[in-house]
Design a protein around this motif. Sequence first.
Motif, PDB file in Angstrom:
ATOM      1  N   SER A  49       0.840  -1.190   0.000  1.00  0.00           N
ATOM      2  CA  SER A  49       0.000   0.000   0.000  1.00  0.00           C
ATOM      3  C   SER A  49       0.874   1.238   0.000  1.00  0.00           C
ATOM      4  N   THR A  58      -4.398   7.118  -1.876  1.00  0.00           N
ATOM      5  CA  THR A  58      -3.933   5.823  -1.403  1.00  0.00           C
ATOM      6  C   THR A  58      -4.083   4.772  -2.497  1.00  0.00           C
ATOM      7  N   SER A  59      -3.215   3.789  -2.468  1.00  0.00           N
ATOM      8  CA  SER A  59      -3.301   2.682  -3.416  1.00  0.00           C
ATOM      9  C   SER A  59      -2.971   1.387  -2.690  1.00  0.00           C
ATOM     10  N   TYR A  60      -3.473   0.284  -3.245  1.00  0.00           N
ATOM     11  CA  TYR A  60      -3.328  -1.015  -2.600  1.00  0.00           C
ATOM     12  C   TYR A  60      -3.043  -2.094  -3.638  1.00  0.00           C
ATOM     13  N   THR A  62      -3.711  -5.611  -5.276  1.00  0.00           N
ATOM     14  CA  THR A  62      -4.982  -6.290  -5.503  1.00  0.00           C
ATOM     15  C   THR A  62      -5.268  -7.311  -4.408  1.00  0.00           C
ATOM     16  N   LYS A  65      -6.650  -5.359  -1.280  1.00  0.00           N
ATOM     17  CA  LYS A  65      -7.683  -4.338  -1.448  1.00  0.00           C
ATOM     18  C   LYS A  65      -8.980  -4.781  -0.771  1.00  0.00           C
ATOM     19  N   ASP A 105       4.352   5.399  -9.340  1.00  0.00           N
ATOM     20  CA  ASP A 105       3.790   4.103  -8.992  1.00  0.00           C
ATOM     21  C   ASP A 105       4.269   3.565  -7.653  1.00  0.00           C
TER      22      ASP A 105
END
Length: 124
Positions: A49, A58-60, A62, A65, A105
Motif C-alpha cells: 500500500s 492511497t493505493s493497494y 490487488t 484491497k 507508482d
Amino acid sequence: QVQLVESGGALVQPGDSLRLSCAASGRTLDYYDVAWFRQAPGKPREGVSCIRTNSGFTSYATSVKGRFTISRDSAKNTVYLQMNSLKPEDTGVYYCAADPDSGYDCAADQFGSWGQGTQVTVSS
C-alpha cells in the motif's frame, strides 16, 4: 533523512486483525510519500500500500484491497496499516518506506528511507 521504526507485527490466526505502525523521527512524515512493502520467505518483496504526501491518495495491491487500510496520524508522525481478515498468504516481514517523491507508482526503488521491518505471521 527520516528515520522509520515499524511495530505491531505478531502471530495471529486467519481472520484476525492487526495494525502496524510506522513511526518517524527526524523529519515530518506529512511531507513524504509512505508505503508498506512485505516479503515472505523465498519470495520477492511486494508492494502492499502507498499513501501520497500532497493528495493523500492511497493505493493497494490487488491481494489486499478491501482488507487493508493505510492512514496517517500527523500528530503522532506515524503511518498505520490496518489489516483485517488476515490470511496465511499475508505472512511476511512488513517494511515501511518513505520518500519526498516516490514517482508515479510507489515503486520500491523510489524510496530512500526504510525501516527495519516487523514480522507478521498468520497461521492456525
